[in-house]
Scaffold this motif. Structure first.
Motif, PDB file in Angstrom:
ATOM      1  N   ARG A  87      38.720  39.677  37.506  1.00  0.00           N
ATOM      2  CA  ARG A  87      40.010  39.746  38.178  1.00  0.00           C
ATOM      3  C   ARG A  87      40.664  38.374  38.214  1.00  0.00           C
ATOM      4  NH1 ARG A  87      38.112  41.330  44.223  1.00  0.00           N
ATOM      5  NH2 ARG A  87      36.742  42.680  43.041  1.00  0.00           N
ATOM      6  N   PRO A  88      41.990  38.303  38.343  1.00  0.00           N
ATOM      7  CA  PRO A  88      42.828  39.343  38.892  1.00  0.00           C
ATOM      8  C   PRO A  88      43.491  40.264  37.878  1.00  0.00           C
ATOM      9  CG  PRO A  88      44.068  37.324  38.756  1.00  0.00           C
ATOM     10  CD  PRO A  88      42.689  37.018  38.250  1.00  0.00           C
ATOM     11  N   PHE A  89      43.428  39.975  36.588  1.00  0.00           N
ATOM     12  CA  PHE A  89      44.260  40.726  35.646  1.00  0.00           C
ATOM     13  C   PHE A  89      43.504  41.818  34.910  1.00  0.00           C
ATOM     14  CE2 PHE A  89      47.481  41.171  32.220  1.00  0.00           C
ATOM     15  CZ  PHE A  89      48.576  41.313  33.036  1.00  0.00           C
ATOM     16  N   TRP A  90      42.291  42.101  35.314  1.00  0.00           N
ATOM     17  CA  TRP A  90      41.519  43.178  34.699  1.00  0.00           C
ATOM     18  C   TRP A  90      40.894  44.045  35.782  1.00  0.00           C
ATOM     19  CZ3 TRP A  90      41.443  38.200  32.693  1.00  0.00           C
ATOM     20  CH2 TRP A  90      41.890  38.064  31.377  1.00  0.00           C
ATOM     21  N   VAL A  91      40.660  45.313  35.457  1.00  0.00           N
ATOM     22  CA  VAL A  91      39.873  46.189  36.316  1.00  0.00           C
ATOM     23  C   VAL A  91      38.607  46.564  35.556  1.00  0.00           C
ATOM     24  CG1 VAL A  91      41.954  47.100  37.390  1.00  0.00           C
ATOM     25  CG2 VAL A  91      40.876  48.377  35.537  1.00  0.00           C
ATOM     26  N   THR A  92      37.633  47.044  36.296  1.00  0.00           N
ATOM     27  CA  THR A  92      36.348  47.412  35.699  1.00  0.00           C
ATOM     28  C   THR A  92      36.272  48.919  35.509  1.00  0.00           C
ATOM     29  OG1 THR A  92      35.192  45.521  36.662  1.00  0.00           O
ATOM     30  CG2 THR A  92      33.846  47.423  36.050  1.00  0.00           C
ATOM     31  N   TYR A  93      35.850  49.329  34.310  1.00  0.00           N
ATOM     32  CA  TYR A  93      35.540  50.733  34.042  1.00  0.00           C
ATOM     33  C   TYR A  93      34.148  50.797  33.424  1.00  0.00           C
ATOM     34  CZ  TYR A  93      35.045  55.070  31.503  1.00  0.00           C
ATOM     35  OH  TYR A  93      34.543  56.238  31.006  1.00  0.00           O
ATOM     36  N   GLU A  94      33.235  51.496  34.081  1.00  0.00           N
ATOM     37  CA  GLU A  94      31.879  51.670  33.559  1.00  0.00           C
ATOM     38  C   GLU A  94      31.451  53.119  33.768  1.00  0.00           C
ATOM     39  OE1 GLU A  94      29.178  47.961  34.037  1.00  0.00           O
ATOM     40  OE2 GLU A  94      30.333  48.043  35.891  1.00  0.00           O
ATOM     41  N   ARG A  95      30.363  53.454  33.169  1.00  0.00           N
ATOM     42  CA  ARG A  95      29.767  54.771  33.398  1.00  0.00           C
ATOM     43  C   ARG A  95      28.449  54.611  34.142  1.00  0.00           C
ATOM     44  NH1 ARG A  95      31.219  58.114  27.816  1.00  0.00           N
ATOM     45  NH2 ARG A  95      33.452  57.549  27.843  1.00  0.00           N
ATOM     46  N   ASP A  96      28.209  55.529  35.049  1.00  0.00           N
ATOM     47  CA  ASP A  96      26.982  55.626  35.836  1.00  0.00           C
ATOM     48  C   ASP A  96      26.929  54.685  37.032  1.00  0.00           C
ATOM     49  OD1 ASP A  96      26.052  57.640  34.161  1.00  0.00           O
ATOM     50  OD2 ASP A  96      24.998  56.233  32.854  1.00  0.00           O
ATOM     51  N   GLY A  97      27.543  53.494  36.980  1.00  0.00           N
ATOM     52  CA  GLY A  97      27.493  52.606  38.129  1.00  0.00           C
ATOM     53  C   GLY A  97      28.154  51.268  37.860  1.00  0.00           C
ATOM     54  N   THR A  98      28.543  50.581  38.952  1.00  0.00           N
ATOM     55  CA  THR A  98      29.151  49.260  38.836  1.00  0.00           C
ATOM     56  C   THR A  98      28.411  48.280  39.735  1.00  0.00           C
ATOM     57  OG1 THR A  98      30.726  49.729  40.622  1.00  0.00           O
ATOM     58  CG2 THR A  98      31.458  50.201  38.372  1.00  0.00           C
ATOM     59  N   ASN A  99      28.804  47.015  39.636  1.00  0.00           N
ATOM     60  CA  ASN A  99      28.202  45.949  40.440  1.00  0.00           C
ATOM     61  C   ASN A  99      26.676  45.979  40.314  1.00  0.00           C
ATOM     62  OD1 ASN A  99      30.662  44.764  41.462  1.00  0.00           O
ATOM     63  ND2 ASN A  99      30.897  46.557  42.760  1.00  0.00           N
ATOM     64  N   GLY A 100      25.971  46.073  41.421  1.00  0.00           N
ATOM     65  CA  GLY A 100      24.506  46.051  41.354  1.00  0.00           C
ATOM     66  C   GLY A 100      23.894  47.243  40.661  1.00  0.00           C
ATOM     67  N   HIS A 101      24.676  48.312  40.409  1.00  0.00           N
ATOM     68  CA  HIS A 101      24.199  49.486  39.677  1.00  0.00           C
ATOM     69  C   HIS A 101      24.677  49.488  38.222  1.00  0.00           C
ATOM     70  CE1 HIS A 101      24.219  51.511  43.883  1.00  0.00           C
ATOM     71  NE2 HIS A 101      23.051  50.944  43.642  1.00  0.00           N
ATOM     72  N   SER A 102      25.335  48.414  37.805  1.00  0.00           N
ATOM     73  CA  SER A 102      25.878  48.337  36.451  1.00  0.00           C
ATOM     74  C   SER A 102      24.776  48.137  35.413  1.00  0.00           C
ATOM     75  CB  SER A 102      26.862  47.159  36.361  1.00  0.00           C
ATOM     76  OG  SER A 102      27.217  46.885  35.026  1.00  0.00           O
ATOM     77  N   LYS A 103      25.034  48.627  34.208  1.00  0.00           N
ATOM     78  CA  LYS A 103      24.110  48.386  33.100  1.00  0.00           C
ATOM     79  C   LYS A 103      24.021  46.908  32.757  1.00  0.00           C
ATOM     80  CE  LYS A 103      24.839  52.961  31.065  1.00  0.00           C
ATOM     81  NZ  LYS A 103      25.347  53.742  29.903  1.00  0.00           N
ATOM     82  N   LEU A 104      25.027  46.146  33.161  1.00  0.00           N
ATOM     83  CA  LEU A 104      25.006  44.706  32.905  1.00  0.00           C
ATOM     84  C   LEU A 104      23.856  44.010  33.625  1.00  0.00           C
ATOM     85  CD1 LEU A 104      28.818  43.948  33.313  1.00  0.00           C
ATOM     86  CD2 LEU A 104      27.515  43.784  31.176  1.00  0.00           C
ATOM     87  N   TYR A 124      31.897  39.222  25.940  1.00  0.00           N
ATOM     88  CA  TYR A 124      31.271  40.542  25.918  1.00  0.00           C
ATOM     89  C   TYR A 124      31.939  41.475  26.928  1.00  0.00           C
ATOM     90  CZ  TYR A 124      27.652  44.133  26.089  1.00  0.00           C
ATOM     91  OH  TYR A 124      26.983  45.333  26.047  1.00  0.00           O
ATOM     92  N   LEU A 125      32.209  40.979  28.141  1.00  0.00           N
ATOM     93  CA  LEU A 125      32.863  41.808  29.145  1.00  0.00           C
ATOM     94  C   LEU A 125      34.268  42.217  28.713  1.00  0.00           C
ATOM     95  CD1 LEU A 125      30.465  41.080  30.949  1.00  0.00           C
ATOM     96  CD2 LEU A 125      32.082  40.716  32.820  1.00  0.00           C
ATOM     97  N   LEU A 126      35.003  41.290  28.118  1.00  0.00           N
ATOM     98  CA  LEU A 126      36.375  41.586  27.717  1.00  0.00           C
ATOM     99  C   LEU A 126      36.443  42.584  26.571  1.00  0.00           C
ATOM    100  CD1 LEU A 126      37.911  38.026  27.988  1.00  0.00           C
ATOM    101  CD2 LEU A 126      38.520  40.016  29.361  1.00  0.00           C
ATOM    102  N   GLU A 127      35.369  42.723  25.835  1.00  0.00           N
ATOM    103  CA  GLU A 127      35.336  43.692  24.746  1.00  0.00           C
ATOM    104  C   GLU A 127      34.682  45.006  25.153  1.00  0.00           C
ATOM    105  OE1 GLU A 127      34.536  42.520  20.776  1.00  0.00           O
ATOM    106  OE2 GLU A 127      34.822  40.401  21.191  1.00  0.00           O
ATOM    107  N   THR A 128      34.303  45.106  26.430  1.00  0.00           N
ATOM    108  CA  THR A 128      33.628  46.328  26.872  1.00  0.00           C
ATOM    109  C   THR A 128      34.269  46.890  28.137  1.00  0.00           C
ATOM    110  OG1 THR A 128      31.956  44.923  27.963  1.00  0.00           O
ATOM    111  CG2 THR A 128      31.410  45.805  25.771  1.00  0.00           C
ATOM    112  N   SER A 129      33.834  46.440  29.304  1.00  0.00           N
ATOM    113  CA  SER A 129      34.173  47.117  30.567  1.00  0.00           C
ATOM    114  C   SER A 129      35.423  46.606  31.263  1.00  0.00           C
ATOM    115  CB  SER A 129      32.994  46.985  31.537  1.00  0.00           C
ATOM    116  OG  SER A 129      32.727  45.631  31.823  1.00  0.00           O
ATOM    117  N   GLN A 130      36.026  45.523  30.799  1.00  0.00           N
ATOM    118  CA  GLN A 130      37.201  44.976  31.479  1.00  0.00           C
ATOM    119  C   GLN A 130      38.475  45.426  30.777  1.00  0.00           C
ATOM    120  OE1 GLN A 130      36.406  43.119  34.505  1.00  0.00           O
ATOM    121  NE2 GLN A 130      34.714  44.366  33.761  1.00  0.00           N
ATOM    122  N   ILE A 131      39.372  46.068  31.537  1.00  0.00           N
ATOM    123  CA  ILE A 131      40.607  46.606  30.977  1.00  0.00           C
ATOM    124  C   ILE A 131      41.788  45.884  31.617  1.00  0.00           C
ATOM    125  CG2 ILE A 131      41.853  48.700  30.384  1.00  0.00           C
ATOM    126  CD1 ILE A 131      39.507  50.315  31.409  1.00  0.00           C
TER     127      ILE A 131
END
Length: 437
Positions: free
Chosen positions: A121-138, A384-391
């Motif tokens: 942030r501030p100019f991107w939002v997160t989109y993931e599947r199954d979980g984010t933050n501490g539950h993220s695949k990252l 890596y984030l900008l090419e995956t989960s950050q929109i």
């Protein structure tokens, strides 16, 4: 500006049945549902209070949940069966109704789409599947694995604006949402907020913040000027909201004063006597606890009251220009610290807490001689984030939603999640998008 997209072929929403749960305050989920419907998908929304209902403009596909919260898991199963749900969509994955839905959806092989505020942030939002933050695949990915995936890409990372572009809209929609829950919630008598404050108290805090914005801004500008022109070395503490799910679910602290005590004590023990300590509040801090008073009390307790400062929200960039390093529980604002190559100490679980660029030193030692991050590793992580989960885009301003919608529906309809799409070579060329500061 560049933003991520995914190779879709002729993917449509045909035979996809989406169930929306709770989303960001405002009309984003409604607009997202409309575009999914245009793709050929069927869409339903479950509303848990009058605020949810107010921002979903259509009755035919709205399902009211008015029963006691403990009956929700069974009701969720029934809704899934009745409507042949293939996908669920939600914002944040830790509140009870979402955690239960995610658990049952995974067991039923239903795709789980999770939105969150952007890791960058501030100019991107997160989109993931199954979980984010501490539950993220990252959380389980190493920088080496990210580097190997990036070997076939040669794209450069876009720079982020230095401001949170839709703060006024964020606060406005938050206040409006809580107004509906406070004054129009008769049908939802069993509704329980996922936070520990009453809806009335929450609404009053939002309203107070809106009314006090000019005064807060003046105070912030003055205090920031005083610190940046003070001529002393200082360390920056990035505070977050005590009720934030990352703080509550993915950190060793349950209350903010616990973290404050650890930091001030570590500063008093380890920092050189001519150094200062600056606490910067979260931009949405609404005064549910008096942060300033708590910090002042601890500063007196540890004998450093003349070297500790508090700044209410606002832009981070000005304070980062002169800081020696930063400390946080797990605030995503830490990404701005790392992007500048500044030392960072983290206490909680976070997707960016990689050993290559986050200090593992004891806090007193960090204040005395902080280790700097490996910038090559961080740049690879960020890419890596900008090419995956950050929109690119945002939930709250009309401009941000328009930009976000250009990408996100295709990503949701894609057969692979953002990380697998990049790893298997199915990520599309990134589109050039304009940054408006």
């Amino acid at each position: 500006m560049c933003s991520v997209g995914y190779f879709m072929g002729n993917e449509t929403g045909a035979n996809r049945h989406f169930l929306f749960l709770q989303g960001p305050h405002g009309p984003f989920f409604h607009k997202l549902g409309r575009m999914l419907t245009a793709s050929g998908a069927k869409v339903w929304r479950v509303g848990f209070n009058a605020g949810d209902r107010a921002f979903w403009f259509g009755a035919k596909n709205f399902i009211s949940f008015e029963d006691p919260q403990e009956t929700w898991p069974d009701r969720f199963d029934a809704i899934v069966d009745e409507n042949k749900i293939t996908d669920i969509v939600l914002y944040g994955d830790t509140r009870f109704i979402h955690a239960e839905a995610v658990k049952r959806a995974k067991a039923a092989n239903i795709t789980v789409h999770v939105f969150e505020e952007g890791y960058l942030r501030p100019f991107w939002v997160t989109y993931e599947r199954d979980g984010t933050n501490g539950h993220s695949k990252l959380m389980d990915m190493t920088v080496d694995a990210m580097r190997r995936t990036l070997d076939n890409t040669e794209l450069t990372s876009p720079e982020a604006p230095t401001h949170w572009g839709d703060m006024r809209q964020h606060v406005f929609y938050g206040a409006l949402y809580h107004w509906f829950v406070m004054f129009r919630n008769k049908a939802y008598a069993n509704f329980k907020p996922h936070r520990d404050l009453s809806v009335t108290h929450e609404f009053r805090l939002y309203l107070r913040r809106m009314l006090m914005m000019p005064a807060y801004r003046a105070s912030r500008i003055f205090n920031t000027w005083k610190i940046t022109n003070g001529g002393y070395p200082y360390h920056l503490v990035l505070l977050q909201l005590e009720h934030d799910s990352s703080f509550q679910m993915h950190s060793p602290f349950k209350e903010m004063p616990e973290f404050l005590d650890v930091v001030v004590k570590g500063f008093a023990k380890g920092a050189p006597s001519h150094h200062h300590l600056v606490f910067k509040a979260h931009p949405l801090e609404n005064g549910r606890i008096s942060m300033r008073k708590a910090i002042a009390k601890l500063s007196r307790k540890y004998g450093v009251e003349n070297r500790v400062h508090y700044v209410r929200g606002g832009k981070l960039a000005q304070l980062l220009d002169h800081t020696r390093g930063a400390i946080t529980v797990n605030s995503t604002a830490a990404q701005q610290v790392l992007r500048r190559g500044l030392p960072l100490k983290v206490f909680g679980d976070a997707v960016f807490a990689k050993p290559e660029f986050v200090s593992t030193q004891p806090l007193s030692e960090f204040f005395a001689r902080p280790n700097r991050p490996n910038m090559r590793a961080y740049k690879e992580y960020r890419q890596y984030l900008l090419e995956t989960s950050q929109i690119a885009g945002g939930f709250y301003s009309a401009r941000g939603r328009r930009q976000l919608m250009r990408q996100v529906v295709d990503m949701m309809l894609a057969p692979q999640d953002p990380y697998v799409a990049l790893e298997t070579g199915n990520a599309a060329p990134r589109q050039q998008l304009r940054v408006v500061n």
